[in-house]
Design a protein around this motif. Structure first.
Motif, PDB file in Angstrom:
ATOM      1  N   ARG A   1       0.758   5.853  -0.207  1.00 58.13           N
ATOM      2  CA  ARG A   1       0.046   7.124  -0.255  1.00 58.13           C
ATOM      3  C   ARG A   1       0.987   8.147  -0.884  1.00 58.13           C
ATOM      4  NH1 ARG A   1      -4.420   9.257   2.161  1.00 58.13           N
ATOM      5  NH2 ARG A   1      -4.658   7.443   3.514  1.00 58.13           N
TER       6      ARG A   1
ATOM      7  N   PRO B   1      -5.583   6.127  -0.832  1.00 60.98           N
ATOM      8  CA  PRO B   1      -4.379   5.294  -0.779  1.00 60.98           C
ATOM      9  C   PRO B   1      -4.337   4.300  -1.941  1.00 60.98           C
ATOM     10  CG  PRO B   1      -5.407   5.451   1.379  1.00 60.98           C
ATOM     11  CD  PRO B   1      -6.364   6.073   0.413  1.00 60.98           C
TER      12      PRO B   1
ATOM     13  N   GLN C   1       0.837  -1.187   0.000  1.00 67.65           N
ATOM     14  CA  GLN C   1       0.000   0.000   0.000  1.00 67.65           C
ATOM     15  C   GLN C   1       0.878   1.246   0.000  1.00 67.65           C
ATOM     16  OE1 GLN C   1      -2.615  -0.381   3.412  1.00 67.65           O
ATOM     17  NE2 GLN C   1      -4.112  -1.529   2.218  1.00 67.65           N
TER      18      GLN C   1
END
Length: 325
Positions: free
Chosen positions: A75, A83, A73
């Protein structure tokens, strides 16, 4: 093998097709998109595929992101996008997706660079089993360590935020000058686009120069100072030369911490503009000026990455590891 690769930043996202052949990696159909004009990364990738791609099938995608990446993941710093999730993007695009930090991608690019993609700053024989250090001054100062060639290991770092270590009274005065403005002085405060402007203000404070003062008032002071130096202005040349010496000295400090016998690599958008200055004796002298360890620093190969898109190359290298033989 064809891959979709992207270098995702808060201002722009660059997308291209990466192809691997017997001659190595090459980039095709590269296109730049304003990031904030799109609701998410998938929209940009689908637009590129629709408008630019010349092949229909891709083995995987490698996405280098200007922001932290953890467990698939990410950002993007300075964007309001939701995200990014590698698995979700993979389902939407119909291929495996690898997310990685943008500077880690530059580290991964070392194994994809061709001989003409670098400029030698200090000639020495690399240890094939040694660590490699990458540092890049641009908007900020990125750093990472990379394992030996062929290894998939990258060790991200935040060496740009370490405190500036001055060498001699003039650099101490410069550090104090910045600390009066910001409260302290890090490497990134000097080794970045804004850092060049700070060095310019330091020089202007010591010796007035109308042309340098005008350059510092420009929208992009670093570029204006560089252009002024190319035109022969002594004050601007002094700013660039000081920047090069500072860069070399801070690289030496980082190198002594890790002993990257596999090589030291400079990345980022600033240094390639002044490759001739970096190749000059001032850089090597400042890099080696760490007695009693001068002999160790003299043995490290140092090169400047000249390839215009190392992040895209590194994204391709990392994404290719997700493709099953």
């Amino acid at each position: 093998m064809d891959l979709i690769v992207a270098d995702v930043g808060g201002t722009n996202t660059r997308v291209a097709r990466a192809r691997h052949s017997a001659d190595g990696w090459s980039l095709h159909e590269a296109q730049r998109y304003p990031s904030r004009e799109h609701p998410d990364l998938a929209s940009i990738l689908e637009r590129w595929h629709r408008e630019r791609a010349t092949v229909d099938t891709f083995a995987a995608a490698g996405l280098a992101v200007a922001g932290p990446v953890h467990q698939g993941q990410a950002r993007v710093t300075n964007l309001t996008w939701p995200p990014l999730e590698g698995a979700t993007l993979g389902e939407r695009l119909g291929m495996p997706v690898t997310l990685l930090n943008d500077f880690a991608a530059i580290g991964a690019s070392l194994d994809a660079l061709q001989p003409g993609d670098t400029a030698t700053l200090q000639d020495a024989t690399p240890d094939p089993d040694g660590l490699r250090l990458v540092a890049g001054a641009g908007t900020g100062l990125g750093t990472c360590l990379v394992g030996p060639p062929g290894a998939a290991t990258i060790y991200p770092g935040e060496g740009g935020h370490a405190r500036f270590s001055p060498s001699g009274p003039e650099e101490t005065a410069l550090g104090d000058f910045v600390a009066r403005e910001l409260g302290y002085c890090t490497r990134e405060h000097l080794l970045s686009g804004r850092g060049i402007a700070r060095i310019g203000h330091f020089e202007l404070d010591r010796q007035p120069d109308p042309e340098l003062e005008q350059a510092l008032a420009a929208t992009d002071p670093a570029a204006a100072i560089g252009e002024l130096a190319r035109m022969g202005n002594p004050a601007a040349r002094h700013v660039i030369e000081r920047f090069v010496r500072l860069y070399a000295g801070q690289l030496a400090d980082m190198a002594l911490t890790a002993l990257p016998t596999g090589g030291v690599y400079l990345a980022g958008g600033i240094a390639p503009r002044w490759v001739d200055t970096f190749r000059g004796p001032r850089f090597r002298s400042a890099f080696r000026n760490r007695p009693p360890m001068t002999h160790l620093l003299e043995q490290l190969p140092v090169a400047l990455i000249m390839h215009p898109e190392p992040g895209l190359l590194g994204a391709a290298v990392c994404a290719s590891r997700s493709v099953k033989p």
